[in-house]
Design a protein around this motif. Structure first.
Motif, mmCIF file in Angstrom:
data_model
loop_
_atom_site.group_PDB
_atom_site.id
_atom_site.type_symbol
_atom_site.label_atom_id
_atom_site.label_comp_id
_atom_site.label_asym_id
_atom_site.label_seq_id
_atom_site.Cartn_x
_atom_site.Cartn_y
_atom_site.Cartn_z
ATOM 1 N N TYR A 68 35.795 -12.825 10.290
ATOM 2 C CA TYR A 68 36.504 -11.640 9.827
ATOM 3 C C TYR A 68 37.687 -11.355 10.758
ATOM 4 C CZ TYR A 68 32.945 -10.602 6.362
ATOM 5 O OH TYR A 68 32.115 -10.649 5.267
ATOM 6 N N TYR A 69 38.845 -11.174 10.151
ATOM 7 C CA TYR A 69 40.077 -10.957 10.899
ATOM 8 C C TYR A 69 40.627 -9.561 10.642
ATOM 9 C CZ TYR A 69 40.155 -16.036 11.457
ATOM 10 O OH TYR A 69 39.850 -17.333 11.771
ATOM 11 N N CYS A 70 40.994 -8.908 11.710
ATOM 12 C CA CYS A 70 41.683 -7.627 11.619
ATOM 13 C C CYS A 70 43.170 -7.893 11.382
ATOM 14 C CB CYS A 70 41.478 -6.852 12.912
ATOM 15 S SG CYS A 70 42.324 -5.272 12.993
ATOM 16 N N ASN A 71 43.794 -7.050 10.586
ATOM 17 C CA ASN A 71 45.198 -7.219 10.243
ATOM 18 C C ASN A 71 45.919 -5.881 10.328
ATOM 19 O OD1 ASN A 71 47.127 -6.839 7.592
ATOM 20 N ND2 ASN A 71 47.454 -8.798 8.617
ATOM 21 N N ALA A 72 47.128 -5.922 10.843
ATOM 22 C CA ALA A 72 47.966 -4.722 10.881
ATOM 23 C C ALA A 72 49.338 -5.083 10.332
ATOM 24 C CB ALA A 72 48.090 -4.189 12.301
ATOM 25 N N GLU A 73 49.826 -4.303 9.395
ATOM 26 C CA GLU A 73 51.130 -4.550 8.780
ATOM 27 C C GLU A 73 52.070 -3.377 9.048
ATOM 28 O OE1 GLU A 73 50.742 -5.440 4.652
ATOM 29 O OE2 GLU A 73 49.578 -7.251 4.982
ATOM 30 N N GLY A 74 53.318 -3.701 9.327
ATOM 31 C CA GLY A 74 54.294 -2.652 9.578
ATOM 32 C C GLY A 74 54.031 -1.942 10.884
ATOM 33 N N LEU B 167 32.141 -3.525 12.035
ATOM 34 C CA LEU B 167 33.221 -4.175 12.762
ATOM 35 C C LEU B 167 34.246 -3.132 13.202
ATOM 36 C CD1 LEU B 167 33.916 -7.306 10.519
ATOM 37 C CD2 LEU B 167 32.245 -7.031 12.358
ATOM 38 N N SER B 168 34.798 -3.357 14.373
ATOM 39 C CA SER B 168 35.850 -2.477 14.874
ATOM 40 C C SER B 168 37.035 -3.312 15.336
ATOM 41 C CB SER B 168 35.336 -1.628 16.027
ATOM 42 O OG SER B 168 34.326 -0.743 15.596
ATOM 43 N N CYS B 169 38.202 -2.717 15.257
ATOM 44 C CA CYS B 169 39.423 -3.388 15.696
ATOM 45 C C CYS B 169 40.318 -2.353 16.361
ATOM 46 C CB CYS B 169 40.139 -4.022 14.526
ATOM 47 S SG CYS B 169 41.779 -4.691 14.898
ATOM 48 N N ALA B 170 40.768 -2.680 17.565
ATOM 49 C CA ALA B 170 41.655 -1.782 18.303
ATOM 50 C C ALA B 170 42.999 -2.459 18.499
ATOM 51 C CB ALA B 170 41.042 -1.415 19.640
ATOM 52 N N ALA B 171 44.048 -1.768 18.136
ATOM 53 C CA ALA B 171 45.404 -2.269 18.341
ATOM 54 C C ALA B 171 45.969 -1.655 19.608
ATOM 55 C CB ALA B 171 46.280 -1.911 17.154
ATOM 56 N N SER B 172 46.594 -2.485 20.444
ATOM 57 C CA SER B 172 47.151 -1.999 21.699
ATOM 58 C C SER B 172 48.590 -2.492 21.868
ATOM 59 C CB SER B 172 46.299 -2.473 22.880
ATOM 60 O OG SER B 172 46.301 -3.882 22.948
ATOM 61 N N GLY B 173 49.329 -1.831 22.781
ATOM 62 C CA GLY B 173 50.693 -2.265 23.040
ATOM 63 C C GLY B 173 51.737 -1.205 22.782
ATOM 64 N N SER B 174 51.491 0.031 23.229
ATOM 65 C CA SER B 174 52.449 1.134 23.073
ATOM 66 C C SER B 174 52.904 1.265 21.619
ATOM 67 C CB SER B 174 53.666 0.920 23.984
ATOM 68 O OG SER B 174 53.307 0.933 25.332
ATOM 69 N N ILE B 175 51.952 1.382 20.752
ATOM 70 C CA ILE B 175 52.222 1.426 19.316
ATOM 71 C C ILE B 175 52.631 2.823 18.877
ATOM 72 C CG2 ILE B 175 51.150 1.195 17.039
ATOM 73 C CD1 ILE B 175 49.420 -1.044 18.287
ATOM 74 N N SER B 176 53.711 2.884 18.115
ATOM 75 C CA SER B 176 54.169 4.161 17.568
ATOM 76 C C SER B 176 53.508 4.452 16.240
ATOM 77 C CB SER B 176 55.688 4.153 17.389
ATOM 78 O OG SER B 176 56.342 3.883 18.601
ATOM 79 N N VAL C 110 51.997 -6.457 21.211
ATOM 80 C CA VAL C 110 50.974 -5.868 20.360
ATOM 81 C C VAL C 110 49.808 -6.835 20.208
ATOM 82 C CG1 VAL C 110 50.457 -5.053 18.038
ATOM 83 C CG2 VAL C 110 52.650 -4.481 19.098
ATOM 84 N N GLN C 111 48.609 -6.322 20.413
ATOM 85 C CA GLN C 111 47.410 -7.135 20.258
ATOM 86 C C GLN C 111 46.380 -6.388 19.443
ATOM 87 O OE1 GLN C 111 46.266 -8.123 24.347
ATOM 88 N NE2 GLN C 111 47.034 -10.191 24.019
ATOM 89 N N LEU C 112 45.618 -7.160 18.663
ATOM 90 C CA LEU C 112 44.487 -6.625 17.909
ATOM 91 C C LEU C 112 43.232 -7.301 18.431
ATOM 92 C CD1 LEU C 112 45.868 -6.738 14.238
ATOM 93 C CD2 LEU C 112 46.077 -4.915 15.909
ATOM 94 N N VAL C 113 42.233 -6.500 18.777
ATOM 95 C CA VAL C 113 40.987 -7.046 19.309
ATOM 96 C C VAL C 113 39.829 -6.551 18.468
ATOM 97 C CG1 VAL C 113 39.465 -7.202 21.288
ATOM 98 C CG2 VAL C 113 41.943 -7.161 21.632
ATOM 99 N N GLU C 114 39.094 -7.502 17.883
ATOM 100 C CA GLU C 114 37.945 -7.157 17.048
ATOM 101 C C GLU C 114 36.661 -7.173 17.871
ATOM 102 O OE1 GLU C 114 40.392 -9.968 14.156
ATOM 103 O OE2 GLU C 114 39.731 -10.040 16.258
ATOM 104 N N SER C 115 35.675 -6.449 17.376
ATOM 105 C CA SER C 115 34.340 -6.471 17.962
ATOM 106 C C SER C 115 33.330 -6.114 16.879
ATOM 107 C CB SER C 115 34.235 -5.493 19.133
ATOM 108 O OG SER C 115 34.494 -4.172 18.695
ATOM 109 N N GLY C 116 32.073 -6.449 17.147
ATOM 110 C CA GLY C 116 31.003 -6.021 16.243
ATOM 111 C C GLY C 116 30.415 -7.088 15.364
ATOM 112 N N TRP D 77 47.748 -10.261 13.617
ATOM 113 C CA TRP D 77 46.363 -10.627 13.347
ATOM 114 C C TRP D 77 45.538 -10.560 14.624
ATOM 115 C CZ3 TRP D 77 44.544 -11.419 8.518
ATOM 116 C CH2 TRP D 77 45.447 -11.762 7.511
ATOM 117 N N GLY D 78 44.268 -10.251 14.468
ATOM 118 C CA GLY D 78 43.331 -10.373 15.565
ATOM 119 C C GLY D 78 42.838 -11.808 15.656
ATOM 120 N N GLN D 79 41.990 -12.064 16.640
ATOM 121 C CA GLN D 79 41.509 -13.433 16.874
ATOM 122 C C GLN D 79 40.334 -13.797 15.983
ATOM 123 O OE1 GLN D 79 40.678 -10.855 18.675
ATOM 124 N NE2 GLN D 79 38.487 -11.033 19.089
#
Length: 121
Positions: free
Chosen positions: A93-99, A20-29, A2-8, A111-113
């Motif tokens: 600014y950091y993108c974050n995804a929980e759960g 700002l935008s953040c896309a999460a990738s990695g076959s996420i359910s 799983v990866q988070l990539v920010e832009s903007g 976390w994103g980069q």
């Protein structure tokens, strides 16, 4: 993986706007909560805004009325519209995804980069 990539991020004058935008990738359910945090030089990382998959958004007092968080569950993306920017909003600014559920694996937090936002006075 799983990866988070920010832009903007970028440089903007005081009073300006950025998205700002953040896309999460990695076959996420599924992702429970997505959000944005920021860290200014010499300061601790702090919450900016969060948005659960089906609940109420949450904002830091310092950004209420100026920033708007949104997400697209189908695309696993989260956005942060920042208006009326102030020099004190300058931070990474950091993108974050929980759960996060991906390929049968549960990730409590990812976390994103980070992306730099600089507001000039």
């Amino acid at each position: 993986q799983v990866q988070l990539v920010e832009s903007g991020g970028g440089l903007v004058q005081s009073g300006g706007s950025l998205r700002l935008s953040c896309a999460a990738s990695g076959s996420i359910s599924s992702i429970n909560t997505m959000g944005w945090y920021r860290q200014a030089p010499g300061k601790q990382r702090e919450l900016v805004a969060t948005i659960p998959s089906g609940g109420t958004t949450n904002y830091a007092d310092s950004v209420k009325g100026r920033f708007t968080i949104s997400r697209d569950n189908a695309k696993n993306t989260v956005h942060l519209q920042m208006n009326s920017l102030k020099p004190e909003d300058t931070a990474v600014y950091y993108c974050n995804a929980e759960g996060v559920h991906s390929r049968g694996i549960y990730y409590p937090r990812k976390w994103g980069q980070g992306t730099q936002v600089t507001v000039s006075s």
